[in-house]
Design an enzyme around this catalytic site. Structure first.
Site, PDB file in Angstrom:
ATOM      1  N   SER A 276       0.802  -1.231   0.000  1.00 15.37           N
ATOM      2  CA  SER A 276       0.000   0.000   0.000  1.00 15.37           C
ATOM      3  C   SER A 276       0.832   1.277   0.000  1.00 15.37           C
ATOM      4  O   SER A 276       0.298   2.357  -0.256  1.00 15.37           O
ATOM      5  CB  SER A 276      -0.949   0.020   1.209  1.00 15.37           C
ATOM      6  OG  SER A 276      -0.231   0.242   2.411  1.00 15.37           O
TER       7      SER A 276
ATOM      8  N   LYS B 183       0.953   4.613   6.807  1.00 16.89           N
ATOM      9  CA  LYS B 183       0.381   5.470   5.768  1.00 16.89           C
ATOM     10  C   LYS B 183       1.030   6.846   5.824  1.00 16.89           C
ATOM     11  O   LYS B 183       1.782   7.172   6.744  1.00 16.89           O
ATOM     12  CB  LYS B 183      -1.136   5.629   5.952  1.00 16.89           C
ATOM     13  CG  LYS B 183      -1.919   4.333   6.064  1.00 16.89           C
ATOM     14  CD  LYS B 183      -1.959   3.545   4.767  1.00 16.89           C
ATOM     15  CE  LYS B 183      -2.714   2.223   4.953  1.00 16.89           C
ATOM     16  NZ  LYS B 183      -2.703   1.392   3.724  1.00 16.89           N
TER      17      LYS B 183
END
Length: 206
Positions: free
Chosen positions: A63, A102
């Site tokens: 990701s 993230k």
């Protein structure tokens, strides 16, 4: 002729030898205790650093491609303040036993709009050089990385106080604030900007 008596307890040479043996035993015991205390102190320092200051973390999944790759190892800074565009680690909102990594896109008060594959924060166009969609078709990009805004996602105009809006750099394949919403700033475990593995990629994470 007089006779001299012999009493073992009064032999000064025997007494000195006995004291010397006791001294050696005492020194060994002291050294053993000192070594044990040294190990405890070093272990305590290591645990303290890992718990409160720095810790290694491992990347799982794709990701954050291309910035971070699967099984990259990073050094997590647990005392640094978190700012916009920092890479952070936090408990997964839907499963606190897991951790997500993230990038912070919005901090409290920020307005966020994403349109035509371009990011706007507070109406300012952001150069997202860390995102690479060159391998994806326009159709795929539009479907998996479509336009959004905070009102359309969360029904608010700006990132609320005490919250963060985060996205994965791999916008085509990332579960992030577009799906699970804002991240509470107080739950952030730390931020990272240093890769420590693999050897050929050691260095600052830009």
């Amino acid at each position: 002729m007089s006779e001299s008596s012999f009493e073992p307890g009064n032999d000064r040479y025997g007494s000195q030898n006995s004291k010397s043996k006791r001294g050696k035993k005492k020194s060994f015991a002291q050294e053993l205790v000192s070594t044990f205390l040294y190990i405890i102190v070093i272990t305590g320092i290591f645990v303290g650093i890992r718990t409160f200051l720095f810790a290694p973390v491992s990347v799982e999944g794709d990701s954050m491609n291309p910035t971070l790759e699967h099984e990259d190892r990073l050094l997590l800074n647990k005392v640094s303040s978190v700012d916009r565009f920092d890479i952070i680690v936090f408990p997964a909102p839907e499963d606190p036993d897991k951790q997500y990594i993230k990038r912070v896109i919005g901090v409290p008060g920020d307005q966020i709009d994403y349109r035509n594959q371009e990011m706007y924060v507070n109406n300012e166009l952001i150069d997202e050089s860390y995102v690479d969609l060159t391998q994806e078709s326009d159709e795929v990009s539009a479907y998996y990385n479509g336009d959004f805004s905070l009102p359309s996602l969360q029904g608010v105009e700006a990132v609320p106080e005490g919250m963060l809006f985060v996205l994965g750099d791999n916008r085509i394949n990332s579960k992030d604030s577009r799906s699970f919403g804002f991240v509470e700033a107080e739950t952030v475990i730390g931020e990272t900007s240093l890769r420590i593995w693999p050897l050929n990629r050691i260095g600052s994470v830009d």
